[in-house]
Design an enzyme around this catalytic site. Structure first.
Site, mmCIF file in Angstrom:
data_model
loop_
_atom_site.group_PDB
_atom_site.id
_atom_site.type_symbol
_atom_site.label_atom_id
_atom_site.label_comp_id
_atom_site.label_asym_id
_atom_site.label_seq_id
_atom_site.Cartn_x
_atom_site.Cartn_y
_atom_site.Cartn_z
ATOM 1 N N ARG A 183 25.362 -8.937 -41.667
ATOM 2 C CA ARG A 183 24.286 -7.974 -41.915
ATOM 3 C C ARG A 183 24.883 -6.579 -41.983
ATOM 4 O O ARG A 183 25.425 -6.076 -41.005
ATOM 5 C CB ARG A 183 23.233 -8.029 -40.803
ATOM 6 C CG ARG A 183 22.691 -9.416 -40.505
ATOM 7 C CD ARG A 183 21.384 -9.361 -39.773
ATOM 8 N NE ARG A 183 20.327 -9.047 -40.700
ATOM 9 C CZ ARG A 183 19.767 -9.948 -41.517
ATOM 10 N NH1 ARG A 183 20.144 -11.206 -41.498
ATOM 11 N NH2 ARG A 183 18.823 -9.574 -42.347
ATOM 12 N N ASP A 217 19.770 -0.952 -56.860
ATOM 13 C CA ASP A 217 19.738 -1.583 -55.536
ATOM 14 C C ASP A 217 19.833 -3.092 -55.762
ATOM 15 O O ASP A 217 18.848 -3.753 -56.079
ATOM 16 C CB ASP A 217 18.447 -1.202 -54.809
ATOM 17 C CG ASP A 217 18.395 -1.787 -53.397
ATOM 18 O OD1 ASP A 217 19.245 -2.643 -53.073
ATOM 19 O OD2 ASP A 217 17.498 -1.384 -52.634
ATOM 20 N N LYS A 235 22.944 -11.004 -48.153
ATOM 21 C CA LYS A 235 22.040 -11.874 -48.915
ATOM 22 C C LYS A 235 22.900 -12.809 -49.776
ATOM 23 O O LYS A 235 23.668 -13.575 -49.216
ATOM 24 C CB LYS A 235 21.033 -11.015 -49.668
ATOM 25 C CG LYS A 235 20.176 -10.183 -48.683
ATOM 26 C CD LYS A 235 19.122 -9.307 -49.321
ATOM 27 C CE LYS A 235 18.412 -8.471 -48.266
ATOM 28 N NZ LYS A 235 17.445 -7.519 -48.845
ATOM 29 N N THR A 287 22.986 -4.625 -49.827
ATOM 30 C CA THR A 287 23.237 -5.237 -48.539
ATOM 31 C C THR A 287 24.416 -6.192 -48.731
ATOM 32 O O THR A 287 24.789 -6.529 -49.855
ATOM 33 C CB THR A 287 22.030 -6.064 -48.043
ATOM 34 O OG1 THR A 287 21.731 -7.050 -49.020
ATOM 35 C CG2 THR A 287 20.810 -5.183 -47.818
ATOM 36 N N GLU A 300 34.210 7.338 -35.774
ATOM 37 C CA GLU A 300 33.499 8.254 -36.684
ATOM 38 C C GLU A 300 34.479 8.878 -37.662
ATOM 39 O O GLU A 300 35.580 9.275 -37.296
ATOM 40 C CB GLU A 300 32.806 9.357 -35.868
ATOM 41 C CG GLU A 300 31.540 8.849 -35.197
ATOM 42 C CD GLU A 300 30.819 9.939 -34.405
ATOM 43 O OE1 GLU A 300 31.334 11.067 -34.314
ATOM 44 O OE2 GLU A 300 29.734 9.639 -33.879
ATOM 45 N N TYR A 307 35.284 3.080 -31.289
ATOM 46 C CA TYR A 307 34.558 4.165 -31.972
ATOM 47 C C TYR A 307 35.431 4.760 -33.060
ATOM 48 O O TYR A 307 36.606 5.021 -32.829
ATOM 49 C CB TYR A 307 34.175 5.276 -30.973
ATOM 50 C CG TYR A 307 32.674 5.441 -30.930
ATOM 51 C CD1 TYR A 307 31.998 5.949 -32.043
ATOM 52 C CD2 TYR A 307 31.931 5.060 -29.824
ATOM 53 C CE1 TYR A 307 30.622 6.057 -32.037
ATOM 54 C CE2 TYR A 307 30.560 5.165 -29.820
ATOM 55 C CZ TYR A 307 29.898 5.668 -30.930
ATOM 56 O OH TYR A 307 28.541 5.765 -30.933
HETATM 57 C C1 LIG Z 1 16.873 -6.411 -48.348
HETATM 58 C C2 LIG Z 1 16.736 -5.193 -49.194
HETATM 59 C C3 LIG Z 1 16.920 -3.910 -48.675
HETATM 60 C C4 LIG Z 1 16.990 -3.606 -47.206
HETATM 61 O O1 LIG Z 1 17.956 -4.159 -46.489
HETATM 62 P P1 LIG Z 1 17.846 -4.210 -44.891
HETATM 63 O O2 LIG Z 1 19.224 -4.616 -44.537
HETATM 64 O O3 LIG Z 1 16.791 -5.199 -44.574
HETATM 65 O O4 LIG Z 1 17.510 -2.835 -44.418
HETATM 66 C C5 LIG Z 1 16.895 -2.841 -49.548
HETATM 67 N N1 LIG Z 1 16.675 -3.025 -50.854
HETATM 68 C C6 LIG Z 1 16.459 -4.240 -51.380
HETATM 69 C C7 LIG Z 1 16.233 -4.371 -52.837
HETATM 70 C C8 LIG Z 1 16.466 -5.360 -50.566
HETATM 71 O O5 LIG Z 1 16.229 -6.556 -51.094
#
Ligand SMILES: *Cc1c(COP(=O)(O)O)cnc(C)c1O
Length: 422
Positions: free
Chosen positions: A237, A202, A231, A228, A58, A56
């Site tokens: 993840r 994003d 990807k 994220t 925090e 942990y």
């Molecule tokens: C995949 C994605 C997210 C969300 O990610 P999660 O890990 O699935 O919560 C947010 N914004 C965009 C543009 C994404 O492609």
């Protein structure tokens, strides 16, 4: 296979171990075209499954609410330094549990419930968390949405400016989940400045392309970069928020204690390894190969009579519009799955069908590029897709089975990172 790879798991819980083994086989034998997925390296996989899981912590490195942080602090500091170096930013927070909570932290940092926020509409290629109604971000905030032009499938930056100046949103999100074209961060920046909005890029989908120099970077143009890590960046993840120094405190406070408790240290370790891998010349080559493969696949699909949103791609993603075919997206996606080609059905802009039964299929090249497939293979992939969609229209199951065997054959020659040999 699994007993030797996961001996303790197989001994303790053979049922669960059998599910993992089956997933290993599935990921090895199929052609995975979901553009938000990838294969992490064996090193990332190992780092994500360590005893860091047991701790942990925090707080942030050097400022924790729990003792015994001497190693955890080094792990997190390393991930932060690597993120800053790779993306050229002042500040990085590597604790968000995933992309959606990362975005929620941005709202918490800069907006109050009821404030107006602006993002791309979900059916146009935006993400749920950019103020879409069914998301908390669209019910706790007042979401206003921009889209793409009907004829070109491209963002109309004049329309975005008009909407931003009329609505003066607290936050503007750019980026999305089904955008096959380059995002003009400088154009968004000038709009956000005129409107007095905080601009968030994003880049969840394209972070790996940015890291590898295959898509322009938002650094220097936007207030916050949200991404994220799982990807195109090819990490575990998780997610990161990056910003200029002026926003560092607000972002950190919003993630912890604003939204989350203890960070997932095993994930932080995996992120650190992925960022190290992404800083290597081989990853630059990977990112460019992802785009080259997507362009080659798009060209091969166009040649076979497919209609693609925006007419092609600049990045890793292709959105096939099946409105002109006899097969809707879901039927095509399920047939492709039976043919060993894993995709997802998706809305296309101005879709005449419903979101749960839309007209599009979304594909991408991050995973197949991680396996080493190159542009010369893309006509074969396009053939498989064309034959499978055709077979779906005719209910021709033998063709789907034949494609599945051909796919497994080629995949056997291109072992996936992190997986046992098929
Ligand atoms: C995949 C994605 C997210 C969300 O990610 P999660 O890990 O699935 O919560 C947010 N914004 C965009 C543009 C994404 O492609």
């Amino acid at each position: 296979m699994s007993a030797s790879r996961h001996p303790a798991l197989s001994a303790t819980d053979p049922e669960l171990a059998s599910f993992v083994a089956a997933e290993e086989v599935l990921q090895a034998q199929t052609l995975r075209l979901i553009p938000s997925e990838n294969y992490v390296s064996a090193a990332v996989l190992e780092a994500s499954g360590t005893v860091l899981q047991n701790k942990y912590s925090e707080g942030y490195p050097g400022r924790r609410y729990y003792e015994g942080q001497q190693n955890i602090d080094r792990v997190e500091a390393l991930a932060i330094e690597r993120a800053k170096g790779l993306f050229g930013v002042d500040h990085a927070n590597v604790q968000p549990y995933s992309g959606s909570p990362a975005n929620l932290a941005v709202y918490l940092a800069f907006a109050k419930p009821g404030d107006t926020v602006m993002g791309m509409a979900l059916p146009m290629g935006g993400h749920l968390t950019h103020g879409w109604g069914v998301s908390a971000t669209g019910s706790w905030f007042r979401g206003v949405q921009y889209g793409v032009q009907a004829d070109t499938g491209l963002i109309d930056y004049d329309a975005v400016r008009e909407l931003a100046l009329a609505e003066r949103p607290k936050l503007i999100f750019c980026g999305g989940t089904a955008l096959p074209r380059t995002i003009d961060f400088a154009a968004f920046a000038s709009i956000a400045e005129e409107a007095g909005s905080i601009l968030v890029a994003d880049v969840a989908h394209i972070a790996g392309l940015i890291a590898g120099g295959a898509h322009p970077s938002p650094a220097g143009h936007v207030d916050v970069i949200s991404t994220t890590t799982h990807k195109t960046l090819r990490g575990p993840r998780g997610a990161m928020l990056m910003c200029r120094e002026e926003h560092a405190k607000a972002i950190d406070k919003a993630v912890f204690p604003g939204l989350q408790g203890g960070p997932h240290n095993q994930t932080t370790a995996g992120i650190a390894v992925a960022l190290h891998e992404a800083a290597q010349p081989s990853f630059t080559a990977y990112a460019h190969a992802v785009v080259a493969n997507a362009k080659a696949l798009a060209a091969a699909l166009l040649e076979r009579g497919f209609d693609l949103v925006s007419g092609g791609t600049d990045n890793h993603l292709i959105l096939i519009d099946l409105t002109g075919k006899d097969v809707p997206g879901k039927v095509a996606a399920k047939a492709l799955d039976r043919a060993g080609i894993v995709v997802n059905y998706n809305t296309v802009p101005f879709d005449p069908r419903k979101p749960f039964d839309p007209s599009g299929v979304r594909i991408g090249t991050p995973s197949l590029t991680s396996r080493g497939l190159s542009a010369e293979h893309m006509p074969v992939v396009a053939d498989w897709i064309a034959r499978s969609v055709d077979a779906a229209a005719k209910g021709d199951e033998p063709t789907l089975a034949a494609v599945r065997a051909e796919v497994a054959d080629l995949m056997a020659a291109f072992p996936a990172p992190g997986l046992p040999l098929p």
